[in-house]
Design an enzyme around this catalytic site. Structure first.
Site, PDB file in Angstrom:
ATOM      1  N   HIS A 194      -1.974  -5.129   1.426  1.00 38.91           N
ATOM      2  CA  HIS A 194      -3.610  -6.150   1.361  1.00 38.91           C
ATOM      3  C   HIS A 194      -3.193  -7.481   1.044  1.00 38.91           C
ATOM      4  O   HIS A 194      -2.360  -7.719   0.287  1.00 38.91           O
ATOM      5  CB  HIS A 194      -4.113  -5.363   0.144  1.00 38.91           C
ATOM      6  CG  HIS A 194      -5.386  -6.000  -0.234  1.00 38.91           C
ATOM      7  ND1 HIS A 194      -6.600  -6.116   0.575  1.00 38.91           N
ATOM      8  CD2 HIS A 194      -5.671  -7.001  -1.025  1.00 38.91           C
ATOM      9  CE1 HIS A 194      -7.526  -6.879  -0.048  1.00 38.91           C
ATOM     10  NE2 HIS A 194      -6.814  -7.484  -1.348  1.00 38.91           N
ATOM     11  N   LYS A 249       0.937  -1.245  -0.014  1.00 39.11           N
ATOM     12  CA  LYS A 249      -0.071   0.060  -0.069  1.00 39.11           C
ATOM     13  C   LYS A 249       0.936   1.361   0.105  1.00 39.11           C
ATOM     14  O   LYS A 249       2.149   1.265   0.414  1.00 39.11           O
ATOM     15  CB  LYS A 249      -1.019   0.253   1.233  1.00 39.11           C
ATOM     16  CG  LYS A 249      -2.056  -1.143   1.010  1.00 39.11           C
ATOM     17  CD  LYS A 249      -3.032  -1.065   2.498  1.00 39.11           C
ATOM     18  CE  LYS A 249      -4.133  -2.179   2.225  1.00 39.11           C
ATOM     19  NZ  LYS A 249      -4.989  -1.955   3.254  1.00 39.11           N
ATOM     20  N   ASN A 296      -2.021   0.060   7.006  1.00 38.39           N
ATOM     21  CA  ASN A 296      -1.325  -0.976   7.413  1.00 38.39           C
ATOM     22  C   ASN A 296      -0.575  -1.885   6.505  1.00 38.39           C
ATOM     23  O   ASN A 296      -0.428  -3.176   6.367  1.00 38.39           O
ATOM     24  CB  ASN A 296      -2.599  -1.895   7.877  1.00 38.39           C
ATOM     25  CG  ASN A 296      -3.665  -2.045   6.812  1.00 38.39           C
ATOM     26  OD1 ASN A 296      -3.532  -1.527   5.734  1.00 38.39           O
ATOM     27  ND2 ASN A 296      -4.651  -2.888   7.322  1.00 38.39           N
ATOM     28  N   GLU A 345     -10.202 -10.526  -7.082  1.00 39.14           N
ATOM     29  CA  GLU A 345      -9.112  -9.529  -7.020  1.00 39.14           C
ATOM     30  C   GLU A 345      -7.871  -9.527  -7.965  1.00 39.14           C
ATOM     31  O   GLU A 345      -7.659  -8.718  -8.614  1.00 39.14           O
ATOM     32  CB  GLU A 345      -8.423  -9.264  -5.751  1.00 39.14           C
ATOM     33  CG  GLU A 345      -9.743  -9.081  -4.790  1.00 39.14           C
ATOM     34  CD  GLU A 345      -9.439  -8.913  -2.995  1.00 39.14           C
ATOM     35  OE1 GLU A 345      -9.944  -8.705  -2.199  1.00 39.14           O
ATOM     36  OE2 GLU A 345      -8.033  -9.476  -2.675  1.00 39.14           O
ATOM     37  N   TYR A 351     -12.433  -1.995  -3.612  1.00 38.96           N
ATOM     38  CA  TYR A 351     -12.944  -1.909  -2.176  1.00 38.96           C
ATOM     39  C   TYR A 351     -14.513  -1.778  -2.006  1.00 38.96           C
ATOM     40  O   TYR A 351     -14.999  -1.592  -1.086  1.00 38.96           O
ATOM     41  CB  TYR A 351     -12.153  -1.015  -1.350  1.00 38.96           C
ATOM     42  CG  TYR A 351     -10.924  -1.524  -0.696  1.00 38.96           C
ATOM     43  CD1 TYR A 351     -10.683  -2.470   0.073  1.00 38.96           C
ATOM     44  CD2 TYR A 351     -10.002  -0.743  -0.945  1.00 38.96           C
ATOM     45  CE1 TYR A 351      -9.379  -3.014   0.503  1.00 38.96           C
ATOM     46  CE2 TYR A 351      -8.440  -0.937  -0.492  1.00 38.96           C
ATOM     47  CZ  TYR A 351      -8.456  -2.233   0.114  1.00 38.96           C
ATOM     48  OH  TYR A 351      -7.282  -2.709   0.807  1.00 38.96           O
TER      49      TYR A 351
HETATM   50  P1  ADP Z   1      -7.977  -6.584   5.584  1.00 37.95           P
HETATM   51  O1  ADP Z   1      -6.998  -5.754   4.886  1.00 37.95           O
HETATM   52  O2  ADP Z   1      -7.006  -7.176   6.939  1.00 37.95           O
HETATM   53  O3  ADP Z   1      -8.669  -7.684   5.183  1.00 37.95           O
HETATM   54  P2  ADP Z   1     -10.573  -5.327   5.909  1.00 37.95           P
HETATM   55  O4  ADP Z   1     -10.819  -6.304   4.723  1.00 37.95           O
HETATM   56  O5  ADP Z   1     -11.654  -5.529   7.177  1.00 37.95           O
HETATM   57  O6  ADP Z   1      -9.153  -5.738   6.375  1.00 37.95           O
HETATM   58  O7  ADP Z   1     -10.390  -4.007   5.591  1.00 37.95           O
HETATM   59  C1  ADP Z   1     -10.048  -3.351   4.470  1.00 37.95           C
HETATM   60  C2  ADP Z   1      -8.826  -2.222   4.645  1.00 37.95           C
HETATM   61  O8  ADP Z   1      -9.737  -1.092   5.084  1.00 37.95           O
HETATM   62  C3  ADP Z   1      -8.015  -2.395   5.674  1.00 37.95           C
HETATM   63  O9  ADP Z   1      -6.973  -3.201   5.384  1.00 37.95           O
HETATM   64  C4  ADP Z   1      -7.746  -1.184   6.326  1.00 37.95           C
HETATM   65  O10 ADP Z   1      -6.557  -0.322   5.259  1.00 37.95           O
HETATM   66  C5  ADP Z   1      -8.954  -0.486   6.233  1.00 37.95           C
HETATM   67  N1  ADP Z   1      -9.828  -0.337   7.410  1.00 37.95           N
HETATM   68  C6  ADP Z   1     -10.534  -1.558   8.161  1.00 37.95           C
HETATM   69  N2  ADP Z   1     -10.910  -1.072   9.092  1.00 37.95           N
HETATM   70  C7  ADP Z   1     -10.736  -0.058   9.472  1.00 37.95           C
HETATM   71  C8  ADP Z   1     -11.276   1.056  10.246  1.00 37.95           C
HETATM   72  N3  ADP Z   1     -12.056   0.476  11.081  1.00 37.95           N
HETATM   73  N4  ADP Z   1     -10.786   2.264  10.203  1.00 37.95           N
HETATM   74  C9  ADP Z   1     -10.133   2.777   9.254  1.00 37.95           C
HETATM   75  N5  ADP Z   1      -9.706   2.010   8.324  1.00 37.95           N
HETATM   76  C10 ADP Z   1     -10.017   0.708   8.287  1.00 37.95           C
HETATM   77 MG    MG Z   2     -10.019  -7.363   3.701  1.00 34.32          MG
END
Ligand code: ADP
Ligand code: MG
Length: 142
Positions: free
Chosen positions: A117, A11, A114, A128, A51
């Protein structure tokens, strides 16, 4: 055991920290094979489409802004149980809760920024990978 493919992104926060090489090194050290790689900057439409499953979430707008804020690296990864192995290597969604040794613990900042992805299952991996790559981008596919 089965050979799977999964989709990953380095990212914009990790790219901005000049951590592309470090993230890829961890992926390769884990035994996953990179079968496609593209350095690009997502458009709003691409980030929103990618997304779309999170469209109703309160963080959606911020997430799209973050994902389009700079270049990222799109990856197709292959290996035995690649989907769950890469999820494990990434660590918890919230970088602050990610276990030491994971990519998110090392290069992420918080629950949004974070670092990486990774697809969360076979269906999302297929969707994806197809969103960003065609068959002829993937080594061994065409
Ligand atoms: P992952 O990437 O671990 O699969 P998710 O699919 O739940 O997590 O969420 C997609 C992305 O959205 C996350 O990687 C993160 O960048 C963002 N995200 C998820 N939850 C939150 C939140 N509560 N607040 C802000 N950003 C979030
Ligand atoms: Mg996810």
């Amino acid at each position: 055991m089965s050979i799977e493919r999964t989709f990953g992104i380095v990212k914009p926060d990790a790219v901005g920290k000049s951590a592309i090489g470090a993230v890829i090194a961890l992926i390769e050290k884990s035994g996953l094979r990179i079968v496609a790689l593209r350095h690009t900057q997502l458009s709003d439409a691409q980030a929103e489409g990618f997304y779309a499953v999170h469209k109703a979430r309160p963080f959606f707008k911020d997430l799209v802004a973050f994902m389009t804020s700079g270049p990222c690296v799109l990856m197709a990864l292959e290996g035995e149980n690649a989907i769950s192995r890469y999820r494990e290597l990434m660590g918890a969604t919230d970088s602050k809760k990610a276990v030491a040794g994971t990519i998110r613990a090392a290069y992420g900042t918080d629950i949004e920024r974070n670092a990486v992805h990774g697809s969360d299952g076979p269906d999302s991996a297929r969707i994806e990978l197809g969103f960003f790559f065609t068959g002829c981008d993937l080594l061994g596919s065409a």
